[in-house]
Every structure is written in structure tokens, then in C-alpha cells.
Design a protein around this motif. Structure first.
Motif, PDB file in Angstrom:
ATOM      1  N   GLY A  52       0.707  -1.277  -0.083  1.00 40.96           N
ATOM      2  CA  GLY A  52      -0.059   0.167  -0.074  1.00 40.96           C
ATOM      3  C   GLY A  52       0.746   1.280  -0.139  1.00 40.96           C
ATOM      4  O   GLY A  52       1.942   1.235   0.452  1.00 40.96           O
ATOM      5  N   LYS A  53       0.058   2.283  -0.324  1.00 40.30           N
ATOM      6  CA  LYS A  53       0.925   3.599  -0.562  1.00 40.30           C
ATOM      7  C   LYS A  53       1.295   4.287   0.692  1.00 40.30           C
ATOM      8  O   LYS A  53       2.376   4.778   0.863  1.00 40.30           O
ATOM      9  CB  LYS A  53      -0.110   4.539  -1.207  1.00 40.30           C
ATOM     10  CG  LYS A  53       0.413   5.892  -1.568  1.00 40.30           C
ATOM     11  CD  LYS A  53      -0.313   6.915  -2.253  1.00 40.30           C
ATOM     12  CE  LYS A  53       0.277   8.077  -2.873  1.00 40.30           C
ATOM     13  NZ  LYS A  53      -0.382   8.889  -3.866  1.00 40.30           N
ATOM     14  N   ASP A  54       0.675   4.119   1.820  1.00 42.31           N
ATOM     15  CA  ASP A  54       0.988   4.612   3.193  1.00 42.31           C
ATOM     16  C   ASP A  54       2.211   3.898   3.714  1.00 42.31           C
ATOM     17  O   ASP A  54       3.257   4.665   4.300  1.00 42.31           O
ATOM     18  CB  ASP A  54      -0.094   4.452   4.344  1.00 42.31           C
ATOM     19  CG  ASP A  54      -1.332   5.338   4.087  1.00 42.31           C
ATOM     20  OD1 ASP A  54      -1.016   6.413   3.235  1.00 42.31           O
ATOM     21  OD2 ASP A  54      -2.169   4.930   4.643  1.00 42.31           O
ATOM     22  N   TYR A  55       2.588   2.705   3.406  1.00 41.79           N
ATOM     23  CA  TYR A  55       3.621   1.932   3.747  1.00 41.79           C
ATOM     24  C   TYR A  55       4.850   2.378   3.062  1.00 41.79           C
ATOM     25  O   TYR A  55       5.926   2.638   3.501  1.00 41.79           O
ATOM     26  CB  TYR A  55       3.554   0.231   3.723  1.00 41.79           C
ATOM     27  CG  TYR A  55       4.677  -0.373   4.207  1.00 41.79           C
ATOM     28  CD1 TYR A  55       4.821  -0.431   5.421  1.00 41.79           C
ATOM     29  CD2 TYR A  55       5.587  -0.896   3.341  1.00 41.79           C
ATOM     30  CE1 TYR A  55       6.153  -1.473   5.919  1.00 41.79           C
ATOM     31  CE2 TYR A  55       6.744  -1.653   3.764  1.00 41.79           C
ATOM     32  CZ  TYR A  55       6.743  -1.872   5.092  1.00 41.79           C
ATOM     33  OH  TYR A  55       8.025  -2.735   5.444  1.00 41.79           O
ATOM     34  N   LEU A  56       4.579   2.509   1.750  1.00 41.58           N
ATOM     35  CA  LEU A  56       5.589   3.069   0.877  1.00 41.58           C
ATOM     36  C   LEU A  56       6.117   4.284   0.984  1.00 41.58           C
ATOM     37  O   LEU A  56       7.409   4.595   1.141  1.00 41.58           O
ATOM     38  CB  LEU A  56       5.122   3.046  -0.496  1.00 41.58           C
ATOM     39  CG  LEU A  56       6.099   3.566  -1.766  1.00 41.58           C
ATOM     40  CD1 LEU A  56       7.397   2.925  -1.786  1.00 41.58           C
ATOM     41  CD2 LEU A  56       5.349   3.790  -2.922  1.00 41.58           C
ATOM     42  N   LEU A  57       5.267   5.291   1.605  1.00 43.03           N
ATOM     43  CA  LEU A  57       5.680   6.621   1.696  1.00 43.03           C
ATOM     44  C   LEU A  57       6.439   6.488   3.138  1.00 43.03           C
ATOM     45  O   LEU A  57       7.449   7.257   3.301  1.00 43.03           O
ATOM     46  CB  LEU A  57       4.489   7.424   2.096  1.00 43.03           C
ATOM     47  CG  LEU A  57       3.703   7.942   0.908  1.00 43.03           C
ATOM     48  CD1 LEU A  57       2.574   8.630   0.979  1.00 43.03           C
ATOM     49  CD2 LEU A  57       4.733   8.534  -0.118  1.00 43.03           C
ATOM     50  N   LYS A  58       6.339   5.617   4.172  1.00 44.39           N
ATOM     51  CA  LYS A  58       6.815   5.687   5.485  1.00 44.39           C
ATOM     52  C   LYS A  58       8.226   5.201   5.232  1.00 44.39           C
ATOM     53  O   LYS A  58       9.311   5.544   5.645  1.00 44.39           O
ATOM     54  CB  LYS A  58       6.070   4.522   6.330  1.00 44.39           C
ATOM     55  CG  LYS A  58       6.815   4.310   7.537  1.00 44.39           C
ATOM     56  CD  LYS A  58       5.819   3.373   8.627  1.00 44.39           C
ATOM     57  CE  LYS A  58       6.509   3.099   9.835  1.00 44.39           C
ATOM     58  NZ  LYS A  58       5.898   2.099  10.443  1.00 44.39           N
TER      59      LYS A  58
ATOM     60  N   LYS B  75       9.729   5.357   2.232  1.00 44.79           N
ATOM     61  CA  LYS B  75      10.641   6.311   1.509  1.00 44.79           C
ATOM     62  C   LYS B  75      11.200   7.134   2.420  1.00 44.79           C
ATOM     63  O   LYS B  75      12.389   7.840   2.678  1.00 44.79           O
ATOM     64  CB  LYS B  75       9.889   7.162   0.560  1.00 44.79           C
ATOM     65  CG  LYS B  75       9.623   6.396  -0.700  1.00 44.79           C
ATOM     66  CD  LYS B  75       8.894   7.467  -1.879  1.00 44.79           C
ATOM     67  CE  LYS B  75       8.635   6.635  -2.931  1.00 44.79           C
ATOM     68  NZ  LYS B  75       7.899   7.562  -4.082  1.00 44.79           N
ATOM     69  N   LYS B  76      10.425   7.638   3.480  1.00 45.65           N
ATOM     70  CA  LYS B  76      10.811   8.507   4.367  1.00 45.65           C
ATOM     71  C   LYS B  76      12.014   7.995   5.263  1.00 45.65           C
ATOM     72  O   LYS B  76      12.886   8.715   5.443  1.00 45.65           O
ATOM     73  CB  LYS B  76       9.598   8.982   5.354  1.00 45.65           C
ATOM     74  CG  LYS B  76       9.936  10.180   6.408  1.00 45.65           C
ATOM     75  CD  LYS B  76       8.672  10.510   7.240  1.00 45.65           C
ATOM     76  CE  LYS B  76       7.573  11.068   6.622  1.00 45.65           C
ATOM     77  NZ  LYS B  76       6.598  11.601   7.298  1.00 45.65           N
ATOM     78  N   SER B  77      11.827   6.843   5.771  1.00 48.14           N
ATOM     79  CA  SER B  77      13.058   6.261   6.421  1.00 48.14           C
ATOM     80  C   SER B  77      14.453   6.149   5.643  1.00 48.14           C
ATOM     81  O   SER B  77      15.251   6.501   6.157  1.00 48.14           O
ATOM     82  CB  SER B  77      12.509   4.849   6.762  1.00 48.14           C
ATOM     83  OG  SER B  77      13.802   3.999   7.249  1.00 48.14           O
TER      84      SER B  77
END
Length: 164
Positions: free
Chosen positions: A52-58, A60-62
């Protein structure tokens, strides 16, 4: 505390990447492209489909946070990452943000070097002035591009003046 990295941002990735590489070599610093490292670390397409997109964004931030834990590096960062307040504050605390500003004719020339659809190019062209103003406000230093021959010297002068 002095910044331990230089973070270069511009409105076109290839242009900023070229300048980052030259600057890193000139200053005898490490070079890193944040987007390339994020792409290498994460299988973006598969991760978004599976997690999912939320996990991907998390993730990427990491990855961005990890990249800015480097020391003595010139880092090319896509300006879109600075839209996230948490990423912006982290990058700002770990590096000196340098905006590579260019005039519109240069921008249009550089935009043609990017692998973008015509509609994305049109959107980028329409938002040129707004994005320039935003990046000037987010950056510690703005360097106006005059020529390929002087850009490294121009950045160096701005760095010296900043730290005086």
C-alpha cells in the motif's frame, strides 16, 4: 552547528544531478542521489502493490532519513521530498540546502532532458514560478545559474559568504 552535508535542489533532476557530481568532485566530498538510493533500497512498484501507498511513503521517509545520516556528502534531493514537513526539518538539520535557480529558458531546455510525458512537462512549466519561490524560501542558499563554466565557483562563493 555547521551542516555536515550539502543538499542541492533544483527544478529538474538531470541538471541538479550534473551540478551535484561536479561540486562533489571539486570539494572532494561524497556524492549521493537520494532518489536513486530510495529506488535501489525499495522496490517501489511491488511495494506499493503489495503493502500500500502509506507503507511505501513511510519507507521512503526512512530511506531519506538514512541518506541524510551520511557525512561529508553532496546530495541531490528531488524538491518534492521537501513537501513533507518532517523530511524538510530533518534535511534542514543535517545539511545546508542549496537551491539551484535558473531562468525559464534554461528550465525549458533542461525540462526537455527529463523523461517526462508532455502533460507532466506542461504542468511543470505552469508551476515554474511558484516552485522557484517555494524553493527559495525553503533553502539556506540560492545560487542563480549563469553558466556551466561558473556554477561551481558561484556555489563556492555563496558557501563562503554563508559561513562568514
Amino acid at each position: 552547528m555547521s551542516a555536515i552535508n550539502l543538499c542541492l535542489v533544483g527544478l529538474t533532476r538531470n541538471f541538479t544531478d550534473d551540478i551535484c557530481r561536479k561540486l562533489a568532485m571539486h570539494l572532494e566530498m561524497f556524492y549521493a542521489d537520494a532518489q536513486d538510493l530510495v529506488d535501489y533500497e525499495l522496490n517501489v512498484e511491488d511495494m506499493e502493490k503489495i503493502c500500500g501507498k502509506d507503507y511505501l511513503l513511510k519507507k521512503k521517509k526512512s530511506s531519506i532519513f538514512n541518506i541524510f545520516s551520511y557525512e561529508n556528502a553532496v546530495i541531490n534531493l528531488d524538491y518534492a521530498f521537501l513537501n513533507d514537513r518532517e523530511i524538510y526539518e530533518h534535511v534542514k538539520s543535517k545539511s545546508l540546502i542549496i537551491f539551484l535557480k535558473m531562468d525559464k529558458p534554461k528550465f525549458l531546455t533542461e525540462l526537455d532532458r527529463e523523461n517526462l510525458t508532455s502533460s507532466v512537462k506542461m504542468i511543470n512549466t505552469d508551476l515554474f514560478e511558484d516552485r522557484q519561490k517555494i524553493l527559495e524560501n525553503l533553502s539556506h542558499i540560492t545560487v542563480v545559474f549563469k553558466s556551466d563554466d561558473t556554477i561551481i565557483e558561484d556555489i563556492e562563493k555563496k558557501l563562503i559568504n554563508y559561513y562568514r
